[in-house]
Design a protein around this motif. Structure first.
Motif, PDB file in Angstrom:
ATOM      1  N   ARG A 241       0.819  -1.207   0.000  1.00 30.68           N
ATOM      2  CA  ARG A 241       0.000   0.000   0.000  1.00 30.68           C
ATOM      3  C   ARG A 241       0.855   1.260   0.000  1.00 30.68           C
ATOM      4  O   ARG A 241       0.474   2.290  -0.592  1.00 30.68           O
ATOM      5  CB  ARG A 241      -0.923  -0.014   1.228  1.00 30.68           C
ATOM      6  CG  ARG A 241      -1.885   1.165   1.268  1.00 30.68           C
ATOM      7  CD  ARG A 241      -2.960   0.996   2.333  1.00 30.68           C
ATOM      8  NE  ARG A 241      -2.373   0.840   3.652  1.00 30.68           N
ATOM      9  CZ  ARG A 241      -2.409  -0.291   4.359  1.00 30.68           C
ATOM     10  NH1 ARG A 241      -3.012  -1.348   3.845  1.00 30.68           N
ATOM     11  NH2 ARG A 241      -1.848  -0.363   5.563  1.00 30.68           N
ATOM     12  N   THR A 242       2.042   1.192   0.637  1.00 27.97           N
ATOM     13  CA  THR A 242       2.880   2.400   0.717  1.00 27.97           C
ATOM     14  C   THR A 242       3.330   2.889  -0.662  1.00 27.97           C
ATOM     15  O   THR A 242       3.122   4.067  -1.003  1.00 27.97           O
ATOM     16  CB  THR A 242       4.089   2.126   1.619  1.00 27.97           C
ATOM     17  OG1 THR A 242       3.617   1.759   2.924  1.00 27.97           O
ATOM     18  CG2 THR A 242       4.974   3.354   1.725  1.00 27.97           C
TER      19      THR A 242
ATOM     20  N   SER B 276       0.305   4.076  -2.692  1.00 22.05           N
ATOM     21  CA  SER B 276      -0.207   5.381  -2.256  1.00 22.05           C
ATOM     22  C   SER B 276       0.659   6.509  -2.799  1.00 22.05           C
ATOM     23  O   SER B 276       0.143   7.559  -3.234  1.00 22.05           O
ATOM     24  CB  SER B 276      -0.250   5.443  -0.728  1.00 22.05           C
ATOM     25  OG  SER B 276      -1.115   4.450  -0.210  1.00 22.05           O
TER      26      SER B 276
ATOM     27  N   ARG C 165      -0.075   6.834  -6.526  1.00 18.46           N
ATOM     28  CA  ARG C 165      -1.405   7.417  -6.730  1.00 18.46           C
ATOM     29  C   ARG C 165      -1.379   8.918  -6.412  1.00 18.46           C
ATOM     30  O   ARG C 165      -2.014   9.724  -7.103  1.00 18.46           O
ATOM     31  CB  ARG C 165      -2.423   6.718  -5.827  1.00 18.46           C
ATOM     32  CG  ARG C 165      -3.853   7.224  -6.088  1.00 18.46           C
ATOM     33  CD  ARG C 165      -4.860   6.585  -5.130  1.00 18.46           C
ATOM     34  NE  ARG C 165      -4.904   5.145  -5.316  1.00 18.46           N
ATOM     35  CZ  ARG C 165      -4.452   4.270  -4.425  1.00 18.46           C
ATOM     36  NH1 ARG C 165      -3.904   4.708  -3.287  1.00 18.46           N
ATOM     37  NH2 ARG C 165      -4.533   2.980  -4.655  1.00 18.46           N
TER      38      ARG C 165
END
Length: 489
Positions: free
Chosen positions: A280-281, A284, A287
């Motif tokens: 996710r890091t 993110s 994104r």
């Protein structure tokens, strides 16, 4: 795993329980034995007593036949018999019938008067009971009759003048004795059956105690107590003891399998959570930069280039993380490694040269006893050395000395990578091979040491660490000289 709470089961009672069935079976067999023994004893008694009576009657009959007497010649004997019957009418106890009856009859069965004395009631009853005196005379054995309700044995003889003599002997004593013996046998047999049933219930209860312990243990395990075992008992049999041992072994295996499953499930949940967090890091970050670009906020070429480089770096980091996860997944599936003869000292030299090229200022020392050949997967060993060296390069200062040692120990080869860095605490050392574990806020994905452990385990080897805060870190890899050669030939 969810355990079902079972209701406490009452101990089985009554005839439907195993204890009751065994007791009924034993009591039934004993009852059959008692009945058989009683029947045989009564039959033996009857045969013996009747044999005595028949022997006496037969001797009397044979004596009359051999003597060739006439009715007139035995008048005196008959008179004496009649007198005895009249004087002693109750000689047979409570019965009005005498023990012995003697009567003379003609061929039509009519009782004859002897010595002028009128025939007695017993003689009349005897003549009435014997319908055919001629058939009785030729019969080889006496036969049974009843005189006014009492049992008798009777035989007959034909005198020289054609007169028939009837001889009868009471068997009332025999039947009375048999009835008393039967009542005695039934009373004693009933007491024996009751005593045997009580002893059987007690004995079976003691023998069944291990089975009841098994039921209690199974119920406790079903409620969640996996540590329960069937206790040993002093009152047991070989078969029950074998069953207890086998059941305890099975319960140990079940507990081990359950613990392993729970540990694997916990590790899987932890692994999935850590993998999601690690992925996710970078996602993110990528994104966020894409949203800035989409909103037109990256107008400056320098900022746009820096954002592009950051997105590429995060994409590379995510790619490396996915690659390492794939490596661990393949190791978990125990892939077939490509074993061949590998010079481990050459791989150590290559790893040392790579570290010197990346950090020229770091002192790197190699100790190897010449060429050391092992049967192993070369790409896997290179990955092990690369991860160990990368671990040193990332987590220690650039000037920290590093020692790569290689030596043979019996039929195994030992590889040691030692640095003089800050080291690890005891808690961190116990988790150093866990996936996604990073001491403090260290860099990296936290999968390098996990991959080292997986590759070494796939080779049938072992990896250990020795460290302390401020004393550096030593990773020791022990590989068999011919690791799994027979399994992958």
């Amino acid at each position: 795993m969810t355990f079902l709470r079972l209701p406490s089961l009452p101990r089985p009672r009554g005839i439907h329980s195993l204890r009751g069935k065994l007791t009924l079976a034993n009591v039934g067999l004993l009852a059959l034995g008692i009945v058989a023994a009683t029947a045989i004893s009564l039959m033996g008694m009857r045969h013996y007593v009747l044999g005595q009576i028949d022997t006496e009657l037969t001797k009397s009959r044979d004596s009359l036949v051999r003597s060739q007497l006439t009715l007139r010649e035995i008048d005196s004997l008959s008179a004496l018999a009649v007198v005895r019957d009249r004087l002693l009418p109750h000689s047979g106890g409570d019965s009005p019938n005498p023990d012995s009856v003697f009567a003379a009859v003609d061929r039509h069965g009519t009782v004859l008067t002897v010595a002028g004395l009128k025939p007695t009631d017993a003689q009349q009853a005897l003549a009435s009971a014997v319908h055919d005196p001629a058939a009785l005379v030729v019969a080889p054995q006496p036969r049974d009759i009843h005189l006014r309700g009492d049992p008798y044995r009777v035989t007959g003889a034909r005198l020289a003048d054609g007169t028939y003599v009837l001889l009868a002997r009471s068997t009332r004593v025999l039947h009375t004795g048999m009835a008393k013996a039967l009542r005695l046998d039934l009373t004693i047999g009933t007491l024996l059956l009751a005593l045997f049933a009580a002893l059987t219930m007690i004995s079976v209860g003691r023998r069944m105690r291990p089975l009841e312990d098994m039921v209690e243990t199974s119920s406790a395990i079903a409620e969640g107590d996996l540590t329960r075992r069937v206790p040993s008992s002093r009152e047991t049999t070989l078969e029950v003891e074998q069953l207890r041992t086998a059941l305890n072994s099975m319960l140990h295996q079940v507990e081990s399998a359950y613990r392993t499953r729970e540990r694997s499930a916990a590790q899987l949940r932890h692994f999935v959570a850590d993998a999601s967090h690690e992925l996710r890091t970078p996602l993110s970050a990528i994104r966020g930069y894409l949203q800035l670009y989409d909103k037109g906020m990256l107008t400056d070429p320098v900022e746009r280039k820096r954002s592009w480089e950051r997105m590429m770096a995060e994409a590379d980091r995510m790619g490396r993380l996915v690659d390492e996860l794939l490596v661990l997944a393949r190791l978990d599936q125990r892939p077939e490694l490509r074993f061949r003869t590998v010079d481990l000292s050459r791989l150590v030299q290559d790893a040392a040269e790579d570290l010197r090229a990346q950090q020229p200022e770091r002192p790197v020392t190699v100790r190897a006893d010449g060429a050391l050949l092992v049967r192993a997967d070369e790409s896997g060993l290179r990955q092990v050395l690369g991860n160990l060296v990368t671990n040193v390069r990332v987590h220690t200062p650039a000037g920290t000395p590093v020692l790569l040692g290689l030596e043979r120990e019996g039929e195994a080869v030992r590889l040691c990578v030692t640095d003089e860095g800050p080291g690890l605490t005891e808690d961190d050392a116990t988790r150093v091979f866990d996936r996604f574990f990073r001491a403090g806020r260290g860099a990296g994905s936290g999968l390098g040491m996990a991959i080292v452990h997986g590759v070494v385990a796939a080779h049938g080897g072992d990896v250990t660490v020795r460290t302390a805060p401020g004393e550096g870190l030593t990773v020791t890899v022990t590989l068999p000289e011919r690791a799994h050669d027979r399994d992958h030939r």
